[in-house]
Design a protein around this motif. Sequence first.
Motif, PDB file in Angstrom:
ATOM      1  N   PHE A   1       0.834  -1.201   0.000  1.00  0.00           N
ATOM      2  CA  PHE A   1       0.000   0.000   0.000  1.00  0.00           C
ATOM      3  C   PHE A   1       0.869   1.252   0.000  1.00  0.00           C
ATOM      4  O   PHE A   1       0.573   2.244  -0.667  1.00  0.00           O
TER       5      PHE A   1
ATOM      6  N   TYR B   1       1.753   2.172  -3.390  1.00  0.00           N
ATOM      7  CA  TYR B   1       0.720   2.966  -4.067  1.00  0.00           C
ATOM      8  C   TYR B   1       0.836   4.445  -3.700  1.00  0.00           C
ATOM      9  O   TYR B   1       0.732   5.325  -4.557  1.00  0.00           O
ATOM     10  N   VAL B   2       1.103   4.706  -2.406  1.00  0.00           N
ATOM     11  CA  VAL B   2       1.205   6.100  -1.970  1.00  0.00           C
ATOM     12  C   VAL B   2       2.375   6.794  -2.676  1.00  0.00           C
ATOM     13  O   VAL B   2       2.263   7.929  -3.139  1.00  0.00           O
TER      14      VAL B   2
ATOM     15  N   GLU C   1       1.415   7.826  -6.090  1.00  0.00           N
ATOM     16  CA  GLU C   1       0.587   9.029  -6.146  1.00  0.00           C
ATOM     17  C   GLU C   1       1.447  10.280  -5.971  1.00  0.00           C
ATOM     18  O   GLU C   1       1.238  11.277  -6.656  1.00  0.00           O
TER      19      GLU C   1
ATOM     20  N   ALA D   1      -5.342  12.158 -15.959  1.00  0.00           N
ATOM     21  CA  ALA D   1      -6.534  11.313 -16.026  1.00  0.00           C
ATOM     22  C   ALA D   1      -6.138   9.848 -16.173  1.00  0.00           C
ATOM     23  O   ALA D   1      -6.643   8.980 -15.452  1.00  0.00           O
TER      24      ALA D   1
ATOM     25  N   MET E   1      -4.493   8.465 -12.932  1.00  0.00           N
ATOM     26  CA  MET E   1      -5.453   8.218 -11.854  1.00  0.00           C
ATOM     27  C   MET E   1      -6.194   6.912 -12.097  1.00  0.00           C
ATOM     28  O   MET E   1      -6.478   6.153 -11.181  1.00  0.00           O
ATOM     29  N   MET E   2      -6.501   6.670 -13.343  1.00  0.00           N
ATOM     30  CA  MET E   2      -7.138   5.411 -13.730  1.00  0.00           C
ATOM     31  C   MET E   2      -6.243   4.226 -13.334  1.00  0.00           C
ATOM     32  O   MET E   2      -6.713   3.255 -12.732  1.00  0.00           O
TER      33      MET E   2
ATOM     34  N   THR F   1      -6.244   3.635  -9.720  1.00  0.00           N
ATOM     35  CA  THR F   1      -7.478   2.970  -9.300  1.00  0.00           C
ATOM     36  C   THR F   1      -7.361   1.459  -9.467  1.00  0.00           C
ATOM     37  O   THR F   1      -7.696   0.695  -8.563  1.00  0.00           O
TER      38      THR F   1
ATOM     39  N   LEU G   1      -5.147   0.057  -6.792  1.00  0.00           N
ATOM     40  CA  LEU G   1      -5.731   0.061  -5.456  1.00  0.00           C
ATOM     41  C   LEU G   1      -6.751  -1.061  -5.303  1.00  0.00           C
ATOM     42  O   LEU G   1      -6.818  -1.703  -4.252  1.00  0.00           O
ATOM     43  N   VAL G   2      -7.547  -1.326  -6.334  1.00  0.00           N
ATOM     44  CA  VAL G   2      -8.491  -2.447  -6.253  1.00  0.00           C
ATOM     45  C   VAL G   2      -7.707  -3.744  -6.088  1.00  0.00           C
ATOM     46  O   VAL G   2      -8.065  -4.602  -5.265  1.00  0.00           O
TER      47      VAL G   2
ATOM     48  N   ILE H   1      -4.820  -4.145  -4.716  1.00  0.00           N
ATOM     49  CA  ILE H   1      -4.286  -4.209  -3.359  1.00  0.00           C
ATOM     50  C   ILE H   1      -5.385  -4.591  -2.370  1.00  0.00           C
ATOM     51  O   ILE H   1      -5.182  -5.423  -1.484  1.00  0.00           O
ATOM     52  N   GLY H   2      -6.584  -3.996  -2.555  1.00  0.00           N
ATOM     53  CA  GLY H   2      -7.702  -4.322  -1.669  1.00  0.00           C
ATOM     54  C   GLY H   2      -8.055  -5.799  -1.726  1.00  0.00           C
ATOM     55  O   GLY H   2      -8.234  -6.451  -0.698  1.00  0.00           O
TER      56      GLY H   2
ATOM     57  N   TYR I   1      -5.414  -7.937  -0.048  1.00  0.00           N
ATOM     58  CA  TYR I   1      -5.457  -7.847   1.409  1.00  0.00           C
ATOM     59  C   TYR I   1      -6.613  -8.673   1.954  1.00  0.00           C
ATOM     60  O   TYR I   1      -6.481  -9.370   2.960  1.00  0.00           O
ATOM     61  N   GLY I   2      -7.760  -8.595   1.273  1.00  0.00           N
ATOM     62  CA  GLY I   2      -8.909  -9.379   1.725  1.00  0.00           C
ATOM     63  C   GLY I   2      -8.604 -10.864   1.726  1.00  0.00           C
ATOM     64  O   GLY I   2      -9.129 -11.621   2.537  1.00  0.00           O
TER      65      GLY I   2
ATOM     66  N   LEU J   1      -0.102  -6.706   4.149  1.00  0.00           N
ATOM     67  CA  LEU J   1       0.292  -5.819   3.054  1.00  0.00           C
ATOM     68  C   LEU J   1       1.791  -5.859   2.814  1.00  0.00           C
ATOM     69  O   LEU J   1       2.292  -5.277   1.858  1.00  0.00           O
TER      70      LEU J   1
ATOM     71  N   LEU K   1     -13.840  10.072 -12.470  1.00  0.00           N
ATOM     72  CA  LEU K   1     -12.672   9.594 -11.726  1.00  0.00           C
ATOM     73  C   LEU K   1     -12.928   9.647 -10.231  1.00  0.00           C
ATOM     74  O   LEU K   1     -12.512   8.743  -9.497  1.00  0.00           O
TER      75      LEU K   1
ATOM     76  N   VAL L   1     -13.534   2.364  -5.297  1.00  0.00           N
ATOM     77  CA  VAL L   1     -12.365   1.648  -4.777  1.00  0.00           C
ATOM     78  C   VAL L   1     -12.390   1.642  -3.260  1.00  0.00           C
ATOM     79  O   VAL L   1     -12.100   0.627  -2.621  1.00  0.00           O
TER      80      VAL L   1
ATOM     81  N   LEU M   1     -12.088  -1.528  -0.733  1.00  0.00           N
ATOM     82  CA  LEU M   1     -11.101  -1.624   0.350  1.00  0.00           C
ATOM     83  C   LEU M   1     -11.811  -1.865   1.682  1.00  0.00           C
ATOM     84  O   LEU M   1     -11.373  -2.678   2.497  1.00  0.00           O
TER      85      LEU M   1
ATOM     86  N   ALA N   1     -12.747  -5.325   2.171  1.00  0.00           N
ATOM     87  CA  ALA N   1     -11.629  -6.246   2.355  1.00  0.00           C
ATOM     88  C   ALA N   1     -11.423  -6.545   3.832  1.00  0.00           C
ATOM     89  O   ALA N   1     -10.871  -7.572   4.193  1.00  0.00           O
TER      90      ALA N   1
ATOM     91  N   ARG O   1     -13.838  -7.039   5.941  1.00  0.00           N
ATOM     92  CA  ARG O   1     -15.054  -7.724   6.375  1.00  0.00           C
ATOM     93  C   ARG O   1     -15.946  -6.772   7.157  1.00  0.00           C
ATOM     94  O   ARG O   1     -15.493  -6.055   8.036  1.00  0.00           O
TER      95      ARG O   1
ATOM     96  N   ILE P   1      -5.861  10.986  -0.474  1.00  0.00           N
ATOM     97  CA  ILE P   1      -5.102  11.052  -1.719  1.00  0.00           C
ATOM     98  C   ILE P   1      -6.032  11.318  -2.895  1.00  0.00           C
ATOM     99  O   ILE P   1      -5.761  12.164  -3.754  1.00  0.00           O
TER     100      ILE P   1
ATOM    101  N   LEU Q   1      -6.757  17.833 -10.455  1.00  0.00           N
ATOM    102  CA  LEU Q   1      -7.392  17.639 -11.766  1.00  0.00           C
ATOM    103  C   LEU Q   1      -8.338  18.799 -12.073  1.00  0.00           C
ATOM    104  O   LEU Q   1      -8.372  19.314 -13.204  1.00  0.00           O
TER     105      LEU Q   1
END
Lengths: 514, 127
Positions: A136, A139-140, A143, A170, A173-174, A177, A180-181, A183-184, A187-188, A193, B32, B39, B43, B46, B48, B82, B90
């Motif tokens: 994670f 990811y930071v 960004e 644009a 950022m996509m 996204t 991040l999905v 990573i989520g 983690y689940g 992480l 966006l 997202v 998260l 994730a 629960r 973030i 943007l």
Amino acid sequence: MIADALRDGLAVWPVVIPLGAAALTVLLRHRPTLQRSAMEGAVGLTLAAAAVLVERAERGGPVVMEFGGWGAPFGISFVADLLGAVLCTAAGVVALAVAIFARADVRARRRQAGFDPLFLGMLAAVNGAFLTGDIFNLYVWFELMLVTALGLVTLDRRRVQIDGALRYAAMSMMGATFMLVGIGLIYGETGTLDMAHLSAALVGRAPSVTLTASAYLLLAGLALKAGMFPLFFWLPASYHTAPSGVAAALAGLLTKAAFGACLRILLLVFGLGSGATPVPGLPPLLALLAAATMLVSVLAAIAQVDIRRVLAFHVMGQVAYLVMGLALASAFGSAAAVFYTVHTMLVQTGLFLGAGAIARAGRVYDLRVLGGIMHEHPFFSALFAVLALSISGIPPLSGFWAKALVIDAALRVGTPWSGWLAAIALLTGFLTLYSMSTVWTRAFWRPRPGGERTVRRIPPAMVAAVGLMAACTLSLGLGIEPAVRLSRGAERQLTSNRPPIHAGPAVGLARRTP
Amino acid sequence: MSILLAFVAAALFGAGLYMTLSRHVVRMVLGLSMLTTAVNLVLFQAGRIRSAEPPLIPEGAERLGNSADPVPQALVLTAIVIGFALTVILVALALRAWGSHRTLSTDKMRSAQALGDPLTPEPHDDR
């Protein structure tokens, strides 16, 4: 005590130094000379810290730093293994060349617009992405990289830069996204992480829908940021609008940071090539992406007339070779990818800096009107030729060894598609040579069309920056043996240190007494 | 609850992607930010969706009991910040784009494309 803290926290210095200096340069914004010195000093210190890390990681395994003394599954750790340390050092050299170039390129207005803090922030983010052990956190850092890069692209506030930055923002950022999905989901599935822990939890596990989705989403996000087909159109739409020094930094650092993360995630976390990966089907997909990226980008580069656009397409063409090394899913392939990453960081930066110097001498970037630079600047022409030959893969420069290692690894794998991949790589190398020799003959060799406009002087700082990169590619090519040993070592540390989670001694600034 | 949230996330993803593919910058920005929200929901799940008990591991136990995992909530918090910052950047870019191009349609905003375009007959002087 200070010496202890310095040593224990060694893994974070390549991030802390530029971040601290970024804050300092904001404070010094009314003292331009001092601000520039602070920036240059910080870049030098960062490079030195990264070099020390390489030495440590090679001798004693990964240098680990756990923030607050919290162990890996609970806290965030920085793991400076050989891969991270080597890439940080390459990033430091790139930053050094850009800093030298900036002496001539970044004038008062750009400095006022915040070049120094943004550039240092980007360097910190890139180093953070190379060194972090937490997915994670990775990811930071991406960004932060995006935000600083947007600031740098729009440094002159020109129309084209706003347009380019908007497209870049644009798409990135996509990509974030998607990451991040991924990573989520991961983690689940695992509840951790930390990348080493993830690796221990995932490698050998049966394939599942969640894991597959997570791996492919992470790949999509990183592929977008690394400039892989078919998600690469933002790159040639934005890089050519940036100021030349900035474009060089972006070309040398950002796509490679994404690829470095790709190496770590696919090889370490998902155990690509270990025979026990929980995500099937990655190597053929990567091979397809690499082949398509190579062919599309080199053909597009040949069609361009603006030097910056030619080079932007070559950035992606070179990334494709890195992906090819990864797609082979073999130890040789991954080690070749590590070496190729270092080579391409240095050479791409040198070429973009060279393009800036060409535009300084000839006023434009357009190959249809440039010409006659060799007559006025023979030494600079030779330096640019070295870089152009290196990217095309001519011995004894590092580009030759990089291509030779990747193709050799492909032939060793010996599956039908790896043979095809090697053939496409050779063809792309040949087309790259054609494209770069067109650039060189048009800008340098032939007399200037029209002839009435003279060639201007090139500031010595620009020549020095390009010369530094030419010297780097030459010495990397001549000293190939230690370089290959380092990249094989980096690959081995990444893939073999899996089950014992941290091979190095765990240290922390706030180490708890037993 | 989880099923409902999954459908909400899917709907947000769909709407966000549709908006992002639009040719208007403002719609793209809104799309966006919808994607970032979607997202965050993923998260959140994730970790629960469980009871409101505090996430404390009882003495002697190895694992969390009935409560939700707090880590994804921390991740969501970070991701919100973030995502918000990036949306602001943007929007600022979109504002500048309106100021310099007098249009927010990405089809008509072609200055980056025109810079060094090999198909323009006249060489483009950049300076």
